[in-house]
Design a protein around this motif. Structure first.
Motif, mmCIF file in Angstrom:
data_model
loop_
_atom_site.group_PDB
_atom_site.id
_atom_site.type_symbol
_atom_site.label_atom_id
_atom_site.label_comp_id
_atom_site.label_asym_id
_atom_site.label_seq_id
_atom_site.Cartn_x
_atom_site.Cartn_y
_atom_site.Cartn_z
ATOM 1 N N LEU A 1 0.852 -1.180 0.000
ATOM 2 C CA LEU A 1 0.000 0.000 0.000
ATOM 3 C C LEU A 1 0.892 1.235 0.000
ATOM 4 N N ASP A 2 0.439 2.293 -0.678
ATOM 5 C CA ASP A 2 1.182 3.548 -0.648
ATOM 6 C C ASP A 2 0.207 4.706 -0.747
ATOM 7 N N TRP A 3 0.304 5.626 0.198
ATOM 8 C CA TRP A 3 -0.558 6.795 0.208
ATOM 9 C C TRP A 3 0.207 7.941 -0.433
ATOM 10 N N SER A 4 -0.358 8.555 -1.453
ATOM 11 C CA SER A 4 0.321 9.640 -2.152
ATOM 12 C C SER A 4 0.534 10.822 -1.213
ATOM 13 N N ASN A 5 1.763 11.317 -1.177
ATOM 14 C CA ASN A 5 2.022 12.492 -0.330
ATOM 15 C C ASN A 5 1.852 13.793 -1.113
ATOM 16 N N ILE A 6 1.366 13.699 -2.364
ATOM 17 C CA ILE A 6 1.044 14.892 -3.146
ATOM 18 C C ILE A 6 -0.467 14.971 -3.348
ATOM 19 N N PHE B 1 13.289 10.484 -10.598
ATOM 20 C CA PHE B 1 13.556 9.364 -11.499
ATOM 21 C C PHE B 1 14.815 8.575 -11.133
ATOM 22 N N ILE B 2 15.267 8.711 -9.894
ATOM 23 C CA ILE B 2 16.272 7.805 -9.344
ATOM 24 C C ILE B 2 15.550 6.868 -8.388
ATOM 25 N N LEU B 3 15.659 5.574 -8.629
ATOM 26 C CA LEU B 3 14.992 4.578 -7.793
ATOM 27 C C LEU B 3 15.984 3.524 -7.344
ATOM 28 N N ALA B 4 15.683 2.910 -6.215
ATOM 29 C CA ALA B 4 16.440 1.747 -5.740
ATOM 30 C C ALA B 4 15.549 0.521 -5.800
ATOM 31 N N THR B 5 16.153 -0.628 -6.068
ATOM 32 C CA THR B 5 15.428 -1.899 -6.074
ATOM 33 C C THR B 5 16.189 -2.932 -5.258
ATOM 34 N N GLY B 6 15.449 -3.920 -4.767
ATOM 35 C CA GLY B 6 16.043 -5.070 -4.090
ATOM 36 C C GLY B 6 15.240 -6.301 -4.437
ATOM 37 N N GLY B 7 15.908 -7.457 -4.442
ATOM 38 C CA GLY B 7 15.177 -8.658 -4.834
ATOM 39 C C GLY B 7 15.907 -9.938 -4.534
ATOM 40 N N VAL B 8 15.477 -10.984 -5.217
ATOM 41 C CA VAL B 8 15.964 -12.329 -4.966
ATOM 42 C C VAL B 8 17.431 -12.494 -5.350
ATOM 43 N N ASP B 9 17.943 -11.631 -6.227
ATOM 44 C CA ASP B 9 19.348 -11.736 -6.630
ATOM 45 C C ASP B 9 20.316 -11.231 -5.566
ATOM 46 N N GLN C 1 5.238 -4.395 -5.116
ATOM 47 C CA GLN C 1 5.152 -3.048 -4.558
ATOM 48 C C GLN C 1 4.751 -2.066 -5.650
ATOM 49 N N ALA C 2 3.987 -1.052 -5.254
ATOM 50 C CA ALA C 2 3.616 0.059 -6.138
ATOM 51 C C ALA C 2 3.734 1.334 -5.325
ATOM 52 N N LEU C 3 4.493 2.313 -5.849
ATOM 53 C CA LEU C 3 4.750 3.545 -5.106
ATOM 54 C C LEU C 3 4.558 4.765 -6.000
ATOM 55 N N PHE C 4 3.836 5.749 -5.483
ATOM 56 C CA PHE C 4 3.742 7.039 -6.156
ATOM 57 C C PHE C 4 5.088 7.762 -6.091
ATOM 58 N N SER C 5 5.405 8.494 -7.151
ATOM 59 C CA SER C 5 6.576 9.355 -7.107
ATOM 60 C C SER C 5 6.353 10.467 -6.087
ATOM 61 N N PRO C 6 7.375 10.792 -5.267
ATOM 62 C CA PRO C 6 7.243 11.917 -4.338
ATOM 63 C C PRO C 6 7.422 13.260 -5.034
ATOM 64 N N HIS C 7 7.712 13.237 -6.337
ATOM 65 C CA HIS C 7 7.973 14.461 -7.087
ATOM 66 C C HIS C 7 6.841 14.830 -8.044
ATOM 67 N N GLN C 8 6.197 13.816 -8.637
ATOM 68 C CA GLN C 8 5.141 14.057 -9.615
ATOM 69 C C GLN C 8 3.950 13.164 -9.273
ATOM 70 N N PRO C 9 2.779 13.740 -9.010
ATOM 71 C CA PRO C 9 1.647 12.954 -8.515
ATOM 72 C C PRO C 9 1.098 11.940 -9.507
ATOM 73 N N SER C 10 1.392 12.126 -10.788
ATOM 74 C CA SER C 10 0.829 11.232 -11.802
ATOM 75 C C SER C 10 1.751 10.066 -12.151
#
Length: 333
Positions: free
Chosen positions: A115-120, A223-231, A157-166
């Motif tokens: 879950l992610d609540w938009s902060n914009i 547009f800088i993101l971090a990811t983590g996973g099974v690798d 996971q699904a996350l809104f951008s903290p910079h652009q609401p769309s």
């Protein structure tokens, strides 16, 4: 050791393995904790409302019929929090009331995992599910605003951008990170599903040949993101680099590859106070902190999978972790 180790503040919740935590955006010392009996495999769940002053203690808890996998605070109402359940339901709680959720939705056909609540757009939150979809919600509406058939497989996971609401990012079992632009005509709320749902991503980043379990937007660098996973790797992506194709863009440059975890990375979160500081939680029972791509701290008191971590929004350097050992730890890096 990579940094001075001070003993963490610890809260134990016997019988309930933790899945996720969230610091309140309104109250400096309040944490919501999503937990499940029997490691979330079978049985009920519990939402704990925790205070961090003067020590860690449970203020209140709410029981659910199925395990809870994620939790997010409302950006509008200081006492409201939404939970994601293994039975596919989403519930909205008012922590000043007792016993029952004040709203409930049952549209996902499998486990709701994030879950992610938009902060914009502060009246909107997003959910993602093992059914491959992402849904957008406004709490006072009985049904979702729209549905993204984001991936062929589980959306972790699904996350809104903290910079652009769309702008919304997702990660999945299929090994990709996808970015969606909700301004596209295909995403009009008047239609409940998108016209070209599986090819509608503005950008697809092939992150790994295995499952991508977590992502997070950098709070200072769009547009800088971090990811983590099974690798077992934490990766930092610059998603401004796009190669256009018939079904949208493909690309993203891996800016940093951070090895070090011994098992899958279950959660990544950028610091809200620094563009260079990143925390990661792993099935190797540690939480690690990275600064400018260098490992600077290892938190290892947990005795089971560490599946959640979160930076305090108000107190710089204060980090919380939660794990399957039923322990919530709060410590300063």
């Amino acid at each position: 050791m990579l940094g001075p180790k001070l003993p963490p503040a610890v809260l134990q919740t016997p019988g309930y393995a933790h899945y996720s935590l969230a610091w309140s955006p309104f109250h400096k010392n309040r944490i919501a904790l999503a937990s499940s009996a029997n490691f979330g495999l079978v049985g009920n769940g519990r939402l704990h409302i925790v205070s961090n002053a003067p020590d860690l203690h449970v203020d209140k808890f709410f029981e659910t019929q199925d395990g809870l996998y994620d939790v997010a605070w409302s950006e509008v109402h200081e006492n409201q929090v939404v939970t994601a359940s293994g039975d596919g339901s989403i519930r909205l709680w008012d922590i000043m009331l007792n016993n029952f959720a004040i709203a409930s939705w049952q549209e996902h056909t499998r486990e709701v995992f994030s879950l992610d609540w938009s902060n914009i757009n502060k009246d909107t939150f997003a959910s993602s599910s093992w059914d491959g979809s992402v849904k957008l919600w406004i709490p006072d509406r009985p049904r979702s605003l729209s549905t993204l058939q984001a991936h062929h497989a589980c959306v972790y996971q699904a996350l809104f951008s903290p910079h652009q609401p769309s702008i919304l990012a997702t990660c999945s079992t299929d090994g990709t990170l996808k970015i969606f632009d909700l301004r596209s005509p295909a995403y009009a709320p008047s239609s409940n599903t998108f016209s070209t749902p599986l090819s509608a991503a503005a950008l697809t980043v092939p992150v790994s040949g295995s499952e991508v379990l977590s992502l997070d937007w950098n709070k200072y660098r769009p547009f800088i993101l971090a990811t983590g996973g099974v690798d077992k790797a934490v990766k930092v992506w610059d998603c401004r680099m796009v190669k256009m194709g018939g079904d949208g863009g493909v690309g993203g440059v891996c800016e940093a590859h951070l090895p070090g975890h011994e098992y899958a990375v279950r959660k990544v979160q950028w610091s809200p106070h620094s563009p260079d500081v990143l925390a990661s939680a792993s099935y190797d029972m540690t939480c690690r902190v990275w600064n400018k791509g260098r490992l600077v701290y290892i938190h290892d008191p947990h005795t089971e999978f560490v599946v959640g971590c979160g930076w305090s929004l108000y107190d710089q350097g204060l980090l919380a972790t939660c794990a399957w050992d039923s322990r919530l730890n709060v410590f300063r890096v």
